[in-house]
Design an enzyme around this catalytic site. Structure first.
Site, PDB file in Angstrom:
ATOM      1  N   SER A 255      12.368  -1.353  11.897  1.00 44.76           N
ATOM      2  CA  SER A 255      11.650  -1.642  13.129  1.00 44.76           C
ATOM      3  C   SER A 255      11.746  -0.478  14.124  1.00 44.76           C
ATOM      4  O   SER A 255      11.443   0.644  13.760  1.00 44.76           O
ATOM      5  CB  SER A 255      12.198  -2.950  13.691  1.00 44.76           C
ATOM      6  OG  SER A 255      11.212  -3.600  14.408  1.00 44.76           O
ATOM      7  N   HIS A 397       9.723 -10.026   9.182  1.00 43.94           N
ATOM      8  CA  HIS A 397      10.226  -8.777   9.738  1.00 43.94           C
ATOM      9  C   HIS A 397      11.755  -8.806   9.642  1.00 43.94           C
ATOM     10  O   HIS A 397      12.411  -9.539  10.389  1.00 43.94           O
ATOM     11  CB  HIS A 397       9.775  -8.748  11.202  1.00 43.94           C
ATOM     12  CG  HIS A 397      10.031  -7.475  11.919  1.00 43.94           C
ATOM     13  ND1 HIS A 397       9.355  -6.318  11.632  1.00 43.94           N
ATOM     14  CD2 HIS A 397      10.887  -7.178  12.926  1.00 43.94           C
ATOM     15  CE1 HIS A 397       9.766  -5.361  12.448  1.00 43.94           C
ATOM     16  NE2 HIS A 397      10.707  -5.860  13.235  1.00 43.94           N
TER      17      HIS A 397
END
Ligand code: GCU
Length: 417
Positions: A255, A397
């Protein structure tokens, strides 16, 4: 448990409403050609790439996107805080090394948490990556120091606590990695720069201010640049670690830390392999695609991440002199791995794949096989054989054992393990 979930939750992107998640609504766009100079001259060979186009692209990212990293070199001081030769049931030697940024007694520092696989002959390759919550969140191990730096969780007034120990352990499957003969090194990103818009008063930037300077200029580094700098400083220390083969350090990041890893890998060619996990906007995903997160949104939510100049591209992605495939091309000819997750629309999985594909012509020019697929691969059908690897897995994610398995398979191939 609630605290653990909250902490992990901060590392997971939601899918905010009001953004485009419809492939049919992605407007037409034209990417800048990584193999054409800004003045229109085609890049004809490897020498021209290395001597002219690569520095030009690197300079554009520094000037327009992440900000320039200071050239001044700080003298690092290190102190081994502890060593345990029987960590993880004897699988590893655990070391914690404090790295002071500069000679001053009150210089800021980051703590490296180092795991070296036991019983392996010769120097070992290593995986290096920053973590989101403090080193103590990566393992339940009570010997790991709890960071005193600012942490993202509000639960304990932005202070780390014992309760967070091991909260991110699923992102760091250390035993599995050690068993495959790799060392694992991590540091807490907040030790380098706390991740909030503090006017750049904390973290490492002030160490580099000119007299009277109180914040970076519009073309000087933001927080992503600082985290990238911290990764290079970690590598400086690993170069002196006898058990590690510092020519085989795999840099990875998830990320925002994936964005930082890519920027570090672009600037510092000592990193042997670079991995982007769900790095999305400002990472591997093409900005011009306008799918999921946008430039305007990232600059608004996280004004401290990029440099001041980058703000001019809010809703004007098409006027950027670069796009993210060119950042990925800066890793060439070194192996690059990009991966995405099906439920991570915010990071634009397809845009991440197209970023990798857009870097491919540079690998080919340099005589490397590049990415071996032209179409977005099916879910959990990784493309591992090129110099650019890619996979998309099921789920959110996150970083999972599935991701780590592909990364190690990819690294094994390149290190001929
Ligand atoms: C937010 C941000 C992303 C970032 C992510 C993360 O969702 O919008 O750009 O990648 O946080 O770092 O977890």
């Amino acid at each position: 448990m609630i605290i653990l979930l909250l902490l992990i939750g901060t590392a997971l992107s939601a899918q905010p409403p009001g953004f485009n998640y419809d492939e049919a609504k992605v407007p037409k766009y034209t990417l800048p050609d990584p193999l054409v100079m800004a003045d229109g001259t085609p890049v004809k060979d490897e020498t021209m790439w290395r001597k002219q186009r690569r520095p030009e692209i690197l300079g554009l990212f520094a000037e327009q996107v992440y900000g320039h990293t200071p050239k001044t070199r700080l003298k690092l001081r290190t102190e081994t805080l502890e060593i345990d030769k029987g960590s993880h049931g004897g699988l590893a030697t655990r070391k914690q090394v404090r790295v002071w940024f500069g000679p001053a007694a009150d210089a800021p520092f980051m703590d490296l948490l180092i795991y070296l696989p036991n019983g392996v002959k010769g120097r070992v390759p290593a995986f290096l990556g920053l973590n989101f919550g403090g080193n103590h969140t990566t393992q339940p191990d009570t010997e790991i120091r709890v960071t005193k730096s600012w942490v993202r969780s509000k639960v304990n007034n932005f202070q780390a606590s014992e309760k967070d120990r091991g909260a991110e352990a699923s992102l760091w499957p250390i035993d599995m990695i050690l068993k495959r003969g790799y060392a694992v090194i991590t540091a807490y990103y907040g030790d380098i720069e706390p991740d909030f818009d503090d006017g750049y008063k904390n973290g490492v930037q002030p160490l580099f201010y000119k007299p009277g300077q109180t914040r970076p200029e519009a073309n000087e580094w933001g927080s992503l640049g600082e985290w990238a700098w911290g990764l290079s400083r970690a590598l400086d220390v690993l170069e002196k670690e006898k058990a590690i083969d510092s020519s085989k350090v795999v840099l990875h990041g998830h990320s925002r830390l994936g964005k930082a890893a890519l920027w570090a890998g672009a600037q510092d060619e000592r990193f042997a392999i670079v991995i982007s996990n769900d790095s999305g906007e400002g990472g591997a995903a093409l900005a011009r695609r306008r799918f999921g997160e946008t430039t305007a949104r990232i600059n608004t939510s996280f004004p401290h991440w990029f440099d001041g100049n980058f703000k001019q591209y809010n809703d004007k992605e098409d006027s950027m002199p670069v796009d993210q495939h060119m950042l990925l091309a800066l890793i060439a000819p070194r192996p690059l791995y990009v991966n995405s997750a099906v439920e991570d629309a915010w990071a634009d999985p397809r845009g991440e794949f197209l970023g990798a594909l857009g870097a491919d012509p540079v690998y080919r020019l340099l005589g490397m096989p590049g990415l071996l697929v032209n179409e977005h691969p099916a879910v959990e059908k990784p493309s591992l054989d090129g110099t650019i690897g890619y996979h998309i897995r099921n789920g959110k994610h996150d970083v999972t054992s599935y991701d780590w398995t592909q990364w190690m398979n990819f690294a094994d191939r390149h290190f001929k393990k």
